[in-house]
Design a protein around this motif. Structure first.
Motif, mmCIF file in Angstrom:
data_model
loop_
_atom_site.group_PDB
_atom_site.id
_atom_site.type_symbol
_atom_site.label_atom_id
_atom_site.label_comp_id
_atom_site.label_asym_id
_atom_site.label_seq_id
_atom_site.Cartn_x
_atom_site.Cartn_y
_atom_site.Cartn_z
ATOM 1 N N ARG A 134 0.835 -1.200 0.000
ATOM 2 C CA ARG A 134 0.000 0.000 0.000
ATOM 3 C C ARG A 134 0.874 1.256 0.000
ATOM 4 O O ARG A 134 0.600 2.230 -0.721
ATOM 5 C CB ARG A 134 -0.869 -0.015 1.260
ATOM 6 N N GLY A 135 1.931 1.243 0.811
ATOM 7 C CA GLY A 135 2.817 2.391 0.858
ATOM 8 C C GLY A 135 3.521 2.628 -0.468
ATOM 9 O O GLY A 135 3.696 3.776 -0.898
ATOM 10 N N ILE A 162 2.407 1.821 -3.474
ATOM 11 C CA ILE A 162 1.413 2.340 -4.424
ATOM 12 C C ILE A 162 1.215 3.840 -4.215
ATOM 13 O O ILE A 162 1.200 4.629 -5.176
ATOM 14 C CB ILE A 162 0.076 1.582 -4.263
ATOM 15 N N ASP A 163 1.077 4.257 -2.965
ATOM 16 C CA ASP A 163 0.916 5.690 -2.675
ATOM 17 C C ASP A 163 2.157 6.478 -3.073
ATOM 18 O O ASP A 163 2.059 7.605 -3.581
ATOM 19 C CB ASP A 163 0.628 5.889 -1.182
ATOM 20 N N TRP A 164 3.317 5.905 -2.852
ATOM 21 C CA TRP A 164 4.575 6.575 -3.209
ATOM 22 C C TRP A 164 4.682 6.754 -4.719
ATOM 23 O O TRP A 164 5.068 7.824 -5.196
ATOM 24 C CB TRP A 164 5.748 5.740 -2.692
ATOM 25 N N VAL A 173 -2.554 1.897 -8.742
ATOM 26 C CA VAL A 173 -2.014 3.251 -8.943
ATOM 27 C C VAL A 173 -2.925 4.055 -9.858
ATOM 28 O O VAL A 173 -3.269 5.210 -9.561
ATOM 29 C CB VAL A 173 -0.592 3.185 -9.525
ATOM 30 N N TYR A 180 11.943 3.653 -3.156
ATOM 31 C CA TYR A 180 10.868 3.832 -2.174
ATOM 32 C C TYR A 180 11.316 3.374 -0.799
ATOM 33 O O TYR A 180 11.145 4.090 0.204
ATOM 34 C CB TYR A 180 9.632 3.056 -2.635
ATOM 35 N N THR A 214 2.262 6.978 -6.848
ATOM 36 C CA THR A 214 1.267 7.970 -7.252
ATOM 37 C C THR A 214 1.767 9.386 -7.009
ATOM 38 O O THR A 214 1.558 10.291 -7.837
ATOM 39 C CB THR A 214 -0.049 7.746 -6.478
ATOM 40 N N ALA A 215 2.453 9.582 -5.903
ATOM 41 C CA ALA A 215 2.944 10.919 -5.562
ATOM 42 C C ALA A 215 4.259 11.257 -6.251
ATOM 43 O O ALA A 215 4.507 12.415 -6.608
ATOM 44 C CB ALA A 215 3.123 11.024 -4.044
ATOM 45 N N GLN A 225 -6.005 5.756 -8.635
ATOM 46 C CA GLN A 225 -5.823 6.946 -7.796
ATOM 47 C C GLN A 225 -5.470 8.194 -8.599
ATOM 48 O O GLN A 225 -5.292 9.267 -8.007
ATOM 49 C CB GLN A 225 -4.715 6.681 -6.771
ATOM 50 N N CYS A 226 -5.309 8.058 -9.915
ATOM 51 C CA CYS A 226 -4.887 9.214 -10.711
ATOM 52 C C CYS A 226 -5.510 9.141 -12.104
ATOM 53 O O CYS A 226 -6.248 8.204 -12.412
ATOM 54 C CB CYS A 226 -3.364 9.257 -10.809
#
Length: 488
Positions: A13-14, A16-18, A260, A194, A20-21, A263-264
């Protein structure tokens, strides 16, 4: 493990968020050497993942069912080309047409510049189970199914490589990505960064260890070779990455890409379809994974790594094979086949060690030319094996399951055959000059490795009539290899 269980892991999960950002603002230096796939080479800067897609290049061609050449180079042309291949494959399988399914699969390999799976595909076709094989695996590879990764096991996945990942991806409708060494290298590098940036905030448990494979020439496709002290990625065709593992990683990567993209809005300007967006994402990873130096500088350790081999004695780069006696062991293997029903590497290695007075480790090394990424001899038909043992032009055609001239591929495969090519290309060089040339070109990392390359290359070349008794190129050598690896 099923999709939801995989995605809810903190590390996944972390990551995937990384992604995306991080990826919208990340800068990359895409630098590729000139080759038949990248005419003129490439040297550009790109900011943001989506910008990478505009620099996508894969110059290739394949032949359709009507005998017409389909040519593509940029992403727009490639997407259309892959659409045609997907349609051909899916239609053939839907009609349960074994012949057309094989033809579509071979066309996909032609597009991808890989040939290693040809023997396997033709074996399935001869057994009348090519359609059934891909049909059975399809729901297990789909990203939107409720299947567990555990279902991709030794009973379902018989082989996986850079060619088969393309076929499985094109047969899928959910966006299952092509997972080759370049895509794997890019993901391994991103994950390494990451982990490095997150530091102590992360749990010690790693849920992700994206495998990759060695590159042709001097490209870096392992995070360990990039400045930053990153851990190495598991390597294809090693004990740590079975073909079942490789298939599972294709699914896991697909789950991550879809998560990913949910989320975008990346790649929506090109297509709103999720599967199409997944393939655009994969195409960007393909470009980034050509050479991980687009992420940073190479360390001194990476340079030294060119001279190392893995624990199983398989070289990590260049064109150095595991040392083997091709000429002497091939007829012994034929004897083994006539006496034993069970035909696999482990059984043959134990039999060879017992009957020939060799260590089992040595026997395993001698099996290198028979492996799946080389001539794929285990479980071959008696007719094919007999033809290969006889050697010459027909023996080579049987070994590669094709009468087409050799074409330089995109992956590090058929090393023994490339060694025969290099032996012929360097036939006029004095030994010190030849060794220096092999080292300078990155084909070998040490003098000892260069000698191993030449020994195996000459044996293979003579057996198949590519080299004469004095190790000089024959007419067949020039007919088969053409201008491949010829100095400008």
């Amino acid at each position: 493990m099923k999709r939801d269980d995989f995605l809810k892991q903190d590390d996944v999960r972390g990551f995937i968020d990384w992604l995306t950002a991080e990826l919208p603002a990340r800068s990359f230096h895409l630098k590729m050497a000139r080759s038949r796939f990248v005419p003129g080479g490439l040297d550009v800067q790109a900011t943001g993942l989506e910008a990478v897609l505009g620099h996508y290049v894969w110059s290739t061609r394949w032949t359709d069912a009507q005998g017409k050449a389909v040519v593509s180079r940029n992403w727009h042309e490639t997407r259309a080309s892959l659409g045609q291949l997907r349609g051909w494959l899916k239609d053939a399988i839907a009609r349960r047409d074994e012949d057309q399914t094989l033809a579509a699969c071979l066309a996909i390999l032609e597009w991808g510049g890989v040939r290693g799976a040809i023997v396997f595909l033709k074996r399935l076709h001869a057994q009348g189970r090519l359609v059934a094989y891909f049909t059975r695996l399809a729901p297990l590879m789909a990203l939107d199914s409720d299947a567990s990764l555990d279902a991709l096991d030794t009973d379902t996945v018989e082989r996986f490589d850079a060619g088969l990942t393309k076929i499985h991806a094109l047969f899928d409708d959910s966006g299952s990505p092509i997972y080759d060494s370049r895509v794997g290298a890019a993901m391994a590098m991103l994950y390494a960064q990451y982990r490095s940036q997150a530091g102590s905030k992360l749990a010690k448990k790693h849920w992700l260890a994206f495998p990759s494979g060695a590159a042709r020439g001097k490209q870096i496709r392992n995070p360990k070779g990039i400045d930053g002290g990153f851990a190495g990625a598991p390597q294809f065709f090693r004990k740590a990455v079975s073909c079942q593992d490789w298939a599972q990683w294709q699914v896991k990567l697909g789950w991550i890409l879809r998560a990913v993209l949910e989320q975008c809005d990346w790649f929506k300007a090109d297509s709103a379809d999720m599967a199409a967006r997944c393939h655009a994402f994969e195409a960007c990873l393909f470009m980034l994974g050509y050479d991980l130096r687009c992420f940073g500088e190479v360390t001194a350790e990476a340079t030294m790594a060119k001279e190392r081999v893995a624990k199983d004695d398989v070289p990590q780069s260049g064109w150095v094979p595991t040392g083997c006696s091709f000429k002497n062991v091939l007829p012994v293997y034929a004897q083994f086949r006539r006496r034993h029903e069970k035909d696999d590497l482990a059984t043959f290695a134990k039999w060879y060690a017992r009957t020939q007075g060799a260590a089992e480790k040595t026997a395993n090394a001698y099996c290198f030319p028979y492996s799946e990424s080389e001539f794929d001899l285990f479980d071959s038909s008696e007719e094919r094996l007999d033809t290969i043992v006889k050697g010459g032009k027909e023996g080579l055609y049987a070994a590669v399951e094709s009468t087409e001239p050799y074409a330089e591929g995109a992956e590090r495969e058929r090393i023994c055959l490339v060694d025969a090519l290099l032996a012929g290309r360097t036939a006029d060089m004095l030994p010190p000059v030849r060794t220096a040339w092999l080292l300078q070109k990155g084909y070998a990392g040490t003098k000892s490795a260069a000698n191993t390359l030449m020994t195996v290359g000459r044996q293979v070349g003579r057996h198949f009539g590519l080299l004469d008794k004095k190790n000089r190129p024959t007419a067949f050598f020039h007919e088969y290899f053409g201008d491949c690896m010829r100095e400008p």
